[in-house]
Write an enzyme that holds these catalytic residues in place. Structure first.
Site, short mmCIF file in Angstrom:
data_model
loop_
_atom_site.label_atom_id
_atom_site.label_comp_id
_atom_site.label_asym_id
_atom_site.label_seq_id
_atom_site.Cartn_x
_atom_site.Cartn_y
_atom_site.Cartn_z
N PRO A 2 0.81 -1.22 0.00
CA PRO A 2 0.00 0.00 0.00
C PRO A 2 0.85 1.28 0.00
O PRO A 2 1.59 1.53 0.94
CB PRO A 2 -0.81 -0.10 1.31
CG PRO A 2 -0.69 -1.52 1.74
CD PRO A 2 0.61 -2.01 1.21
N GLU A 3 0.77 2.04 -1.07
CA GLU A 3 1.36 3.37 -1.14
C GLU A 3 0.20 4.35 -1.25
O GLU A 3 -0.95 3.98 -0.98
CB GLU A 3 2.32 3.46 -2.35
CG GLU A 3 3.47 2.45 -2.26
CD GLU A 3 4.44 2.52 -3.44
OE1 GLU A 3 4.62 3.60 -4.01
OE2 GLU A 3 5.01 1.47 -3.79
N HIS A 92 -3.89 -14.82 9.95
CA HIS A 92 -3.24 -13.53 9.71
C HIS A 92 -4.13 -12.34 10.04
O HIS A 92 -3.74 -11.20 9.84
CB HIS A 92 -2.78 -13.45 8.26
CG HIS A 92 -1.76 -14.49 7.91
ND1 HIS A 92 -0.55 -14.58 8.55
CD2 HIS A 92 -1.79 -15.51 7.01
CE1 HIS A 92 0.13 -15.61 8.05
NE2 HIS A 92 -0.59 -16.18 7.11
N ARG A 111 2.84 -10.05 7.31
CA ARG A 111 4.18 -9.73 7.80
C ARG A 111 4.17 -9.08 9.19
O ARG A 111 5.23 -8.90 9.79
CB ARG A 111 4.90 -8.79 6.83
CG ARG A 111 5.08 -9.37 5.44
CD ARG A 111 6.16 -10.42 5.39
NE ARG A 111 6.42 -10.84 4.01
CZ ARG A 111 5.73 -11.79 3.39
NH1 ARG A 111 4.77 -12.43 4.00
NH2 ARG A 111 6.01 -12.12 2.15
N ARG A 153 19.93 16.76 -2.27
CA ARG A 153 20.63 16.94 -3.55
C ARG A 153 21.76 15.93 -3.74
O ARG A 153 22.11 15.59 -4.86
CB ARG A 153 21.17 18.37 -3.66
CG ARG A 153 22.31 18.67 -2.71
CD ARG A 153 22.78 20.12 -2.84
NE ARG A 153 21.97 21.02 -2.04
CZ ARG A 153 21.12 21.91 -2.54
NH1 ARG A 153 20.97 22.00 -3.84
NH2 ARG A 153 20.43 22.69 -1.75
#
Length: 272
Positions: A2-3, A92, A111, A153
């Site tokens: 999930p992003e 789970h 996980r 940078r």
DNA sequence: AGCTGTACCTGCAGGC
DNA sequence: TGCCTGCAGGTACAGC
């Protein structure tokens, strides 16, 4: 995993399906999924109604009628699922919110990296895991994007894109895809990007995040939406998870390398 | 300060 | 076959 687009998908579905619903009780099978005291968490949430949902980067925040907010981070393999209470609970599934309509909201996480955390609503955005986040990837202007990137940078551009303090919400999948779209190697230093490359990267990132939201996210590995359904964006990936396969532009092989300790997928001939 | 490496955890792929 | 090892992932934290 999930992003931003996946968490946004869950947030939108939650708003349509669960607003106003009351939590009748909470079962916690694995205490460590709760940051803070699990018994206090269950007591505070029981009896409250869901009044709102917010997203900040990859964090989901569920507001309750009693002034509390539940912070949820799904990390790598967390799933937030809305399903009938009679559905069997597998090994789970670690936290179950029983609702007043015969349905459950469940946290499933193979996980076990994800977590739930209780906060007072007005203090939720001041918690360290929220406070230290950079600007939202979909809210920044091109100028803000340039300024944010410049803070790293000396880093490789892939590392800067995934640094949540620089730009919030982007993970491994969308950083790889945005860099391919912008034709920039993940190993390039931020300081070596010219203005045109920064602009390409900015536009690519926005377009990819927005189109993935339209497709209910990318289902690689374990991601599914609130209803347990896979998204559609995995069918549109150009490089992520495609190492050894031909590049759609030049037919050369997609490579996978390590960048800043993470796997990076890219086309060595298209991305410079 | 700012970067890199490692722990966390489990399922699965690959090697023999 | 089946065991064993190594790897994947986001973040927190230790250490240079």
């Amino acid at each position: 995993m999930p992003e931003l687009p996946e968490v946004e998908t869950i947030k939108r579905q939650f708003e349509r399906a669960l607003m106003g619903r009351k939590v009748t009780s909470v079962d916690i099978g694995l205490q460590k999924m709760i940051r803070g005291r699990a018994d206090a968490f269950a007591r505070a949430v029981s009896g409250a109604r869901f009044t709102g949902a917010r997203r900040r980067a990859k964090l989901l925040m569920l507001d309750l009628s009693n002034g509390y907010t539940i912070l949820i981070h799904l990390k790598v393999s967390g799933q937030l699922l809305y399903m009938p209470s009679e559905t069997g609970i597998d090994k789970h599934t670690h936290v179950v919110f029983h609702l007043d309509n015969g349905m459950d909201l469940r946290l499933r996480d193979v996980r076990q990296f994800g977590y739930l955390k209780l906060a007072h609503r007005e203090e939720a955005t001041g918690m360290p895991e929220v406070r230290d986040l950079g600007p939202e990837a979909l809210d920044v202007s091109l100028e803000q994007f340039r300024t944010a990137l410049a803070r790293r940078r000396n880093s490789k551009v892939k590392a800067a894109l995934m640094d949540q303090r620089i730009i919030a919400g982007v993970g491994n999948i969308y950083s790889d895809e945005a860099l391919f779209c912008a034709r920039i190697s993940p190993e390039r230093l931020v300081s070596a990007l010219d203005a045109d490359e920064e602009a390409r990267l900015y536009r690519c990132l926005r377009e990819l995040l927005n189109s993935s939201i339209m497709r209910r996210g990318t289902s690689v590995a374990l991601y599914v939406d609130l209803f347990g359904k896979k998204g559609e964006n995995q069918h549109y990936l150009k490089v992520y998870g495609r190492s050894g396969k031909p590049c759609e532009i030049c037919a050369g092989k997609i490579k996978r390398i390590k960048v800043a300790g993470r796997s990076a997928h890219f086309c060595p001939s298209c991305q410079k």
